[in-house]
Design a protein around this motif. Structure first.
Motif, PDB file in Angstrom:
ATOM      1  N   ARG A 186     110.883  47.312  94.854  1.00  0.00           N
ATOM      2  CA  ARG A 186     110.008  48.478  93.980  1.00  0.00           C
ATOM      3  C   ARG A 186     108.519  49.179  94.257  1.00  0.00           C
ATOM      4  NH1 ARG A 186     113.406  48.663  89.847  1.00  0.00           N
ATOM      5  NH2 ARG A 186     111.464  49.545  88.211  1.00  0.00           N
ATOM      6  N   SER A 402     113.298  51.327  93.420  1.00  0.00           N
ATOM      7  CA  SER A 402     114.131  51.505  93.952  1.00  0.00           C
ATOM      8  C   SER A 402     115.212  52.234  94.431  1.00  0.00           C
ATOM      9  CB  SER A 402     114.679  49.694  93.682  1.00  0.00           C
ATOM     10  OG  SER A 402     114.878  49.997  92.199  1.00  0.00           O
ATOM     11  N   ASN A 407     113.662  54.678  99.449  1.00  0.00           N
ATOM     12  CA  ASN A 407     112.456  53.362  99.054  1.00  0.00           C
ATOM     13  C   ASN A 407     111.604  52.430  99.739  1.00  0.00           C
ATOM     14  OD1 ASN A 407     114.411  51.091 100.536  1.00  0.00           O
ATOM     15  ND2 ASN A 407     115.763  51.911  98.937  1.00  0.00           N
TER      16      ASN A 407
END
Length: 546
Positions: A186, A402, A407
């Protein structure tokens, strides 16, 4: 490195590409090394640009550290016994009941196997035949490619896999650690979306690049936690072994595309006696230096575009037939560098950038060259860009920490596996000269260049640097590679075959990235199917003109 998409067309798509909508420009395919995501070209000489003395010292230190860490993990990690897989409904909307998912807990750090854990998830689609051979683990590449998504696409009727594979194997889609359903990386979407030129021309631009990488990496560490330091391929291979044990079906059957071949070769080094079949399609050779990786891939990418230009010159089905396509491309890049070209489809969708620079075009073109069957789409994309609509060359934007399409998983994995020799602007300029030498038109724009420049200032240290593979007592391993792959260079496959003594290289004389998911490569694909079913490879030196 290969990566799937939400809705891949039949027998195609290792990266993140989307089928073109009627009346719209074809969307680009991103994350090259299969597809991923997942470089390539001529393994002729070693590195032409040496790193600075400090970089060489750092790389040597990293190698020693990695060897020590691997030895410690060898001693400690093999005692971890995962719980059996518990199959339940998958968290994918609209998936059929036959598609099931399961997760296990694995050590965050295999040097401390009783410490903190993370989640690794797979999905499963049962074989269509009454007497399956077993289960086949599948990794589409990238890094950052989600195997669960491609197996899900198969469950929805997209015919990603061959009828033979579907009949004889339960498909197991793998999301490596940090990817998809497996404790995903993330990062701050605002930093993911911030554009910083990857070919800076002065010290200020170079410092902006370094600072952006540092800020992005810090955001990924803040949002992902300590996992950011443990996304290396050795750890992912140990996760694969844990999944194999949790499945409880005996030796491993594995199909890895592009970056998935690096994961498979790493598994073979760690667990050679636990393999039944290991098919590596589109070879990523982790024994090469990052600079050699870049040089080879830049040359391969340029070669593939040159072959596309030649195709347009000779094939009347090309929308640009009769046009000097090379000149068109050069003019398009120069125009986009002066003033970005609008991407109206992206303005409407909000999932990609509303304007496209020349640098965007040079990088995104690589994804559009992955599949020869889509050459017509690339010609149409160039034609539309010339007319003022560069939507097909627009890069995605992250919509969350994410995001499935955009990402930080790829760069987070790559920066643990590949050291960058760039420390200063002078280092970068030397590599730029190398790129222009081997790829005069594209200048070295490639996935490997994003590693070289994206890892400068990255806060997580290299833990799995390139080194020769040592594989003993493995069963026959199959490697397949096209001679004109724009992402994973054919010479890489030749070198990888030498690194894996029990392997056989099947050469596909042709274009495109990987063979298993491509159309029109029947004999190469059949050879992979036959090997997975029987464990027998074609004779050494086999070449197919697919």
């Amino acid at each position: 490195m290969t990566t799937p998409l939400h809705h891949p067309p039949a027998r195609e798509r290792p990266r993140r590409a989307r089928p073109a909508r009627a009346g719209r420009s074809p969307r680009r395919t991103w994350a090259i090394r299969t597809v991923g995501v997942a470089g390539a070209a001529a393994l002729v000489t070693a590195t032409l640009v040496a790193p600075t003395a400090s970089a060489a010292t750092a790389d040597a230190t990293a190698t020693a550290v990695a060897a020590t860490a691997t030895a410690a993990a060898d001693a400690a990690g093999t005692d971890v016994v995962p719980s059996p897989l518990n199959w339940t409904a998958c968290p994918f909307p609209g998936s059929p009941e036959a598609l099931q998912c399961a997760s296990i807990q694995v050590p965050l750090d295999y040097a401390h196997p009783r410490g903190e854990t993370i989640t690794v998830t797979v999905d499963r689609l049962p074989a269509t035949g009454a007497h399956p051979v077993g289960s086949l683990f599948f990794d589409p590449g990238g890094p950052g490619g989600s195997g669960t998504q491609l197996v899900r696409a198969e469950s929805l009727g997209f015919e990603v896999f061959s009828a033979a594979t579907r009949e004889h194997f339960d498909l197991i889609g793998l999301d490596p650690r940090g990817v998809g359903l497996s404790s995903p990386v993330r990062c701050d979407p605002a930093l993911l979306n911030r554009q910083v030129p990857l070919f800076p021309t002065d010290e200020a631009g170079f410092q902006r690049l370094v600072e952006h990488n540092r800020e992005l990496g810090r955001s990924c560490r803040r949002l992902t936690g300590p996992l950011l330091d443990h996304l290396d391929t050795v750890s992912a291979a140990r996760d694969l072994e844990a999944l194999r044990r949790a499945l409880g079906q005996g030796p491993l059957n594995y199909l890895g595309l592009s970056y998935g071949s690096q994961l498979g070769a790493t598994y073979a080094e760690l667990f050679p006696d636990r393999i039944r079949t290991l098919a590596l399609d589109g070879a990523l050779d982790h024994s090469l230096s990052t600079t050699t990786l870049f040089k080879d891939e830049a040359r391969a990418y340029e070669d593939s575009f040159r072959r596309f230009v030649d195709w347009c010159a000779t094939d009347t089905s090309c929308a640009l037939h009769g046009t000097d396509v090379g000149r068109l491309f050069d003019d398009l890049v120069a125009a986009a560098d002066r003033a970005p070209i609008p991407a109206p489809e992206c303005v409407e969708a909000g999932t990609c950038r509303p304007a496209v620079t020349g640098e965007d075009i040079r990088f995104t073109l690589q994804g559009l060259l992955l599949f020869p069957s889509r050459r017509g789409d690339l010609a149409l994309a160039l034609q539309q860009a010339r007319s003022g609509d560069a939507s097909a060359f627009s890069q995605p934007v992250a919509t969350g920490p994410s995001d499935e399409e955009m990402n930080g998983s790829a760069i987070a994995i790559e920066c643990l596996d590949w050291p960058t020799p760039i420390r200063t602007l002078d280092d970068l300029r030397r590599l730029q000269r190398l790129g222009r030498t081997v790829a005069p038109r594209l200048g070295g724009a490639s996935q490997s260049w994003t590693i070289l420049t994206g890892c400068v200032g990255w806060p997580a240290p290299v833990v799995n640097p390139p080194r020769p593979a040592v594989v003993r007592h493995a069963p026959p391993i199959l490697i397949t590679n096209a001679t004109h792959d724009p992402s994973t260079a054919y010479p890489w496959a030749v070198h990888l075959q030498r690194e894996l003594p029990s392997s056989v290289l099947v050469t596909r004389e042709g274009d495109g990235h990987t063979s298993y998911l491509a159309r029109g490569v029947g004999r190469t694909r059949d050879a992979i199917d036959a090997y997975l079913l029987t464990g027998r490879t074609p004779p050494p030196g086999t070449v197919y003109d697919d």
